[in-house]
Motif scaffolding. Structure first.
Motif, short mmCIF file in Angstrom:
data_model
loop_
_atom_site.label_atom_id
_atom_site.label_comp_id
_atom_site.label_asym_id
_atom_site.label_seq_id
_atom_site.Cartn_x
_atom_site.Cartn_y
_atom_site.Cartn_z
N VAL A 77 3.41 -10.46 1.82
CA VAL A 77 3.44 -9.05 1.46
C VAL A 77 3.85 -8.21 2.68
CG1 VAL A 77 2.04 -7.04 0.79
CG2 VAL A 77 1.84 -9.18 -0.48
N LYS A 78 3.28 -8.56 3.82
CA LYS A 78 3.63 -7.84 5.05
C LYS A 78 5.13 -7.99 5.34
CE LYS A 78 -0.73 -7.67 7.57
NZ LYS A 78 -1.61 -8.52 8.39
N ALA A 79 5.62 -9.22 5.20
CA ALA A 79 7.04 -9.48 5.48
C ALA A 79 7.93 -8.69 4.53
CB ALA A 79 7.32 -10.98 5.34
N LEU A 80 7.58 -8.67 3.25
CA LEU A 80 8.40 -7.94 2.27
C LEU A 80 8.40 -6.45 2.58
CD1 LEU A 80 7.35 -9.79 -1.02
CD2 LEU A 80 9.54 -9.98 0.18
N LYS A 81 7.23 -5.97 2.99
CA LYS A 81 7.10 -4.56 3.30
C LYS A 81 8.02 -4.20 4.47
CE LYS A 81 3.54 -1.28 4.38
NZ LYS A 81 2.21 -1.15 4.96
N GLU A 82 8.05 -5.09 5.46
CA GLU A 82 8.91 -4.86 6.62
C GLU A 82 10.38 -4.85 6.24
OE1 GLU A 82 7.63 -7.45 9.89
OE2 GLU A 82 5.82 -6.18 9.80
N GLN A 83 10.71 -5.65 5.21
CA GLN A 83 12.11 -5.66 4.75
C GLN A 83 12.40 -4.49 3.80
OE1 GLN A 83 12.53 -9.54 2.87
NE2 GLN A 83 11.44 -10.47 4.58
N ASN A 84 11.42 -3.55 3.70
CA ASN A 84 11.57 -2.38 2.84
C ASN A 84 11.72 -2.68 1.36
OD1 ASN A 84 11.27 -0.38 4.79
ND2 ASN A 84 13.39 -0.73 5.49
N VAL A 85 11.14 -3.77 0.92
CA VAL A 85 11.12 -4.04 -0.52
C VAL A 85 10.19 -3.01 -1.17
CG1 VAL A 85 10.47 -5.74 -2.28
CG2 VAL A 85 11.50 -6.49 -0.13
N PRO A 86 10.60 -2.37 -2.26
CA PRO A 86 9.76 -1.33 -2.86
C PRO A 86 8.40 -1.88 -3.33
CG PRO A 86 11.93 -1.44 -3.93
CD PRO A 86 11.86 -2.56 -2.96
N ALA A 87 7.37 -1.04 -3.18
CA ALA A 87 6.00 -1.45 -3.54
C ALA A 87 5.92 -1.98 -4.97
CB ALA A 87 5.06 -0.27 -3.36
N LEU A 88 6.62 -1.30 -5.86
CA LEU A 88 6.55 -1.71 -7.27
C LEU A 88 7.02 -3.13 -7.48
CD1 LEU A 88 7.61 1.34 -9.47
CD2 LEU A 88 5.46 0.06 -9.49
N GLU A 89 8.02 -3.51 -6.70
CA GLU A 89 8.55 -4.87 -6.83
C GLU A 89 7.54 -5.90 -6.32
OE1 GLU A 89 12.57 -6.14 -5.16
OE2 GLU A 89 13.03 -4.25 -6.23
N ILE A 90 6.89 -5.54 -5.22
CA ILE A 90 5.88 -6.45 -4.67
C ILE A 90 4.73 -6.62 -5.65
CG2 ILE A 90 4.30 -6.86 -2.74
CD1 ILE A 90 6.14 -5.21 -0.97
N ILE A 91 4.30 -5.49 -6.21
CA ILE A 91 3.23 -5.53 -7.22
C ILE A 91 3.64 -6.43 -8.39
CG2 ILE A 91 2.04 -4.15 -8.97
CD1 ILE A 91 0.77 -3.48 -6.47
N ALA A 92 4.88 -6.29 -8.80
CA ALA A 92 5.34 -7.09 -9.93
C ALA A 92 5.25 -8.59 -9.62
CB ALA A 92 6.78 -6.71 -10.29
N ASP A 93 5.58 -8.95 -8.38
CA ASP A 93 5.46 -10.36 -7.97
C ASP A 93 4.01 -10.83 -8.00
OD1 ASP A 93 8.14 -10.49 -7.60
OD2 ASP A 93 8.07 -10.29 -5.41
N LEU A 94 3.14 -9.96 -7.47
CA LEU A 94 1.72 -10.31 -7.46
C LEU A 94 1.22 -10.50 -8.89
CD1 LEU A 94 0.43 -7.83 -4.71
CD2 LEU A 94 0.53 -10.33 -4.52
N GLN A 95 1.66 -9.61 -9.77
CA GLN A 95 1.22 -9.73 -11.15
C GLN A 95 1.78 -10.98 -11.82
OE1 GLN A 95 2.15 -5.80 -12.61
NE2 GLN A 95 0.07 -5.07 -12.23
N ALA A 96 2.99 -11.35 -11.43
CA ALA A 96 3.53 -12.60 -11.96
C ALA A 96 2.66 -13.77 -11.48
CB ALA A 96 4.98 -12.78 -11.50
N GLY A 97 2.19 -13.68 -10.23
CA GLY A 97 1.27 -14.69 -9.70
C GLY A 97 -0.03 -14.71 -10.49
#
Ligand code: B12
Lengths: 208, 372
Positions: A21-41
């Motif tokens: 999550v930290k790495a994705l955030k650093e790459q400026n991936v939008p929060a919503l996209e990260i949340i979507a991945d977590l929810q897929a998990g």
């Protein structure tokens, strides 16, 4: 989408989830996209729970990791961007102060994408009514661990009916001694044995 | 007319035969729980256990006298004692709760993560006392057993020839204690995050539990000693975790009762669903243990898997006792008698009689067992 994040979330690998999550955030991936991945998990977690590879302990752990990860990206699991599905209002019925089961259900529901309004324990009917009017949930949950509080659930649901609030919502009940006969007696729609069943039922009903 | 002593002996033999997996003259009935007081006096409320405990004992005794086919039980209600046992604050009927509510616990989880190390360094008794007296704020007087009440209850039971099946031993495995001390959600996280710390603390806790178990069995011998487990069942953790964190300790404590309990059986009070964990209990020699489910484990499956090995007791569900029609209760009780009995079976409820039984349902349990 980060397949890695989905997988480590599904595997409950806490350290890797946080790192990714930290790495994705650093790459400026939008929060919503990260949340979507977590929810897929979380979807993987749910599936493994149903296949009895995961148990309550893993459900609790998954919600914990999810919450921690969403905090990193400024989200609170139960609110705003994270909740892509509908609203779920839940409490423990009045005269009963058991909160363990209720808390597990609310945590798991919010980390699975529902907007959860937790009314607490010992919740009077008036408070359910107020919350239903304010938040317009499609599904509400009433927790109860005591046979002595069955009549209170019955009263609560009857009052919702009288107030014209019952028609558009499904009422779920749950807790140790609650069974099918109790469900019929109190006039609820469905008994859920555990938190995951609550997720599945609500998703189905809300057409997810 | 039988004397009280003769009645007591007859009841005792009946229960003992069932526990030994021999055939008694009829299926013994052991019923207990807060709701029994309502049979003695329909106007009694749960707060009576707090406000006028001796009257409550008399009233429960009256219920047993009005249902004389009940062989065993208890005229006293554990109540607030569980608070300390579960390391929680207790809310009492008539004080913090409505008059007719059952006492309830606030499972906050007073134990901290650091306490795992403290348990290893200073012992479990040290941490327990710190939680009870410093963090929760109990006074020693509050937790001291009420001797007047206990003596009164013992005399009352004697007066009516009621068999108390429970000896003084009362344990739960460290796993169960920790679910309460940490509260279940936090404990589940600990199992994933710091398994080694948890295990090290459990080793210390189990040794201390062994010692107090030995003392309690010696102080009050009996037909059985209590050994409980609930949150290690199949809904909570995987088999792998069960075998690591619960079963070894649970089994060791049970073995101590078997080896050192002077013939007393291990009373496995097993709450929640254990359908997938039953085969573990085959480890114990025949007729040394008793399985007491709370109605959430399938009792017919228990019979199938463990029926040749141990006495089973149960399991009229609390919801059925409160809401069920007498006809439903009758049918269920008959089914239990026929499929679980007649050998190695004691008629009882799932966990205990709830505070709001339909009184006629209690009579039906008795009548159906007797075959009236
Ligand atoms: C552990 C336990 C205790 C502990 C205390 C735990 C606590 N914090 O209060 C101790 C040993 C002290 C205890 C004491 C008593 N207990 Co107790 N206890 C249990 C037990 C075994 C497990 C409860 C638990 O920890 N559950 C864990 C959580 C995670 O499960 P849960 O709350 O059910 O929630 C899950 C699901 O049910 C579901 N869910 C829950 N609510 C909802 C709501 C909705 C809407 C949905 C969708 C789903 C849902 O999702 C949750 C997560 O998976 C239950 C038996 C059982 N199987 O439930 C009896 C049980 C609750 N106890 C019972 C009784 C009778 C008592 C006592 C009165 C005993 C006595 N004679 O004194 C006392 C009362 C004191 C009290 N409860 O505060 C009865 C209650 C029925 C009744 N008669 O009213 C039960 C059902 C046992 C039985 N079969 O008789 N108890």
């Amino acid at each position: 989408m980060s397949k890695k994040l989905v997988d480590v979330m599904g595997d409950l690998n806490e350290d890797e989830v946080i790192a990714e999550v930290k790495a994705l955030k650093e790459q400026n991936v939008p929060a919503l996209e990260i949340i979507a991945d977590l929810q897929a998990g979380m979807g993987i977690v749910g599936k493994r729970f149903e296949e009895r590879e995961y148990f309550l302990s893993e459900l609790i752990m998954s919600a914990e990791i999810f919450n921690e990860a969403s905090k990193l990206i400024g989200g609170d699991a139960g609110s705003g961007a994270a909740s892509k599905y509908g609203t779920f209002v839940m409490g423990t019925i009045y005269d009963d102060i058991h909160d363990i089961g209720k808390n597990i259900v609310t945590t798991v529901m919010s980390s699975n994408g529902f907007n959860v309004i937790d009314l607490g324990v010992d919740v009077p009917t008036a408070k359910y009514i107020e919350a239903i009017k304010q938040y317009k949930p499609k599904v509400i949950g009433i927790s109860c661990l005591l046979t002595t509080a069955f009549d209170n659930i019955k009263e609560c649901i009857a009052t919702l009916e009288k107030e014209g609030l019952r028609r558009d919502i499904k009422v779920l009940i749950g807790g140790g001694p609650v069974d099918e006969a109790t469900c019929k007696y109190v006039g609820a729609d469905h008994v859920c044995r555990n938190a995951q069943e609550t997720v599945e039922y609500s998703k189905k009903y809300m057409g997810v | 007319m039988k004397t009280v002593q003769e009645l007591y002996n007859e009841r005792y033999d009946r229960i003992k035969k069932a526990m030994n997996m021999e055939k008694p003259d009829r299926i013994p009935i052991v019923l207990l729980g807060p709701g029994l007081i309502k049979y003695g006096d329909p106007n009694a409320v749960m707060a009576d256990f707090v406000r006028r405990p001796l009257w409550a004992i008399d009233t429960v005794a009256k219920a047993y006298q009005e249902l004389p086919d009940i062989d065993g039980g208890s005229v006293q209600n554990g109540g607030a004692f569980f608070g300390a046992f579960w390391l929680c604050k207790v809310k009492q009927p008539g004080i913090d709760l409505p008059d007719d509510a059952i006492w309830q616990l606030e499972e906050v989880g007073y134990m901290t993560e650091e306490d795992y190390d403290t348990i290893v360094d200073k012992g479990w008794a040290y941490v327990t006392n710190d939680i009870l007296y410093n963090r929760i704020g109990y006074t020693p007087e509050q937790l001291a057993p009420n001797m007047e009440e206990m003596t009164y209850a013992a005399n009352k039971a004697k007066e009516i020839g009621l068999v108390n099946t429970q000896g003084g031993g009362m344990v739960i495995p460290p796993y169960e204690t920790l679910t309460a001390a940490r509260s279940i959600s936090k404990f589940m996280r600990d199992l994933h995050r710091m398994p080694d710390k948890v295990l090290a603390a459990m080793d210390v806790m189990e040794k201390e539990a062994e010692d107090s178990l030995r003392q309690a069995m010696k102080a009050v011998p009996g037909l059985t000693h209590f050994h409980g487990n609930s949150r290690a069942g199949g809904d909570f953790i995987s088999k792998k975790m069960f075998e690591k964190f619960d079963w070894p300790y649970f089994k060791r404590l049970a073995d101590i009762i078997i080896e050192e309990g002077e013939g007393a059986k291990v009373f496995f009070h097993v709450d929640a669903n254990w359908d997938e964990r039953l085969t573990y209990f085959l480890d114990f020699p025949k007729a040394t243990t008793i399985f007491d489910p709370d109605s959430l484990t399938n009792i017919f499956k228990i019979k199938e898997i463990l029926g040749d090995n141990m006495c089973i007791t149960g399991d009229v569900p609390p919801a059925m006792i409160s809401l069920g029609t007498p006809d439903e209760v009758y049918k269920y009780v008959r089914r239990l008698c026929e499929e679980i009995g007649p050998t190695g079976f004691i008629m009882s409820t799932g966990c205990s009689i709830p505070p709001n039984p339909r009184p006629e349902n209690l009579k039906v349990i008795v009548d159906a067992t007797i075959g009236r």
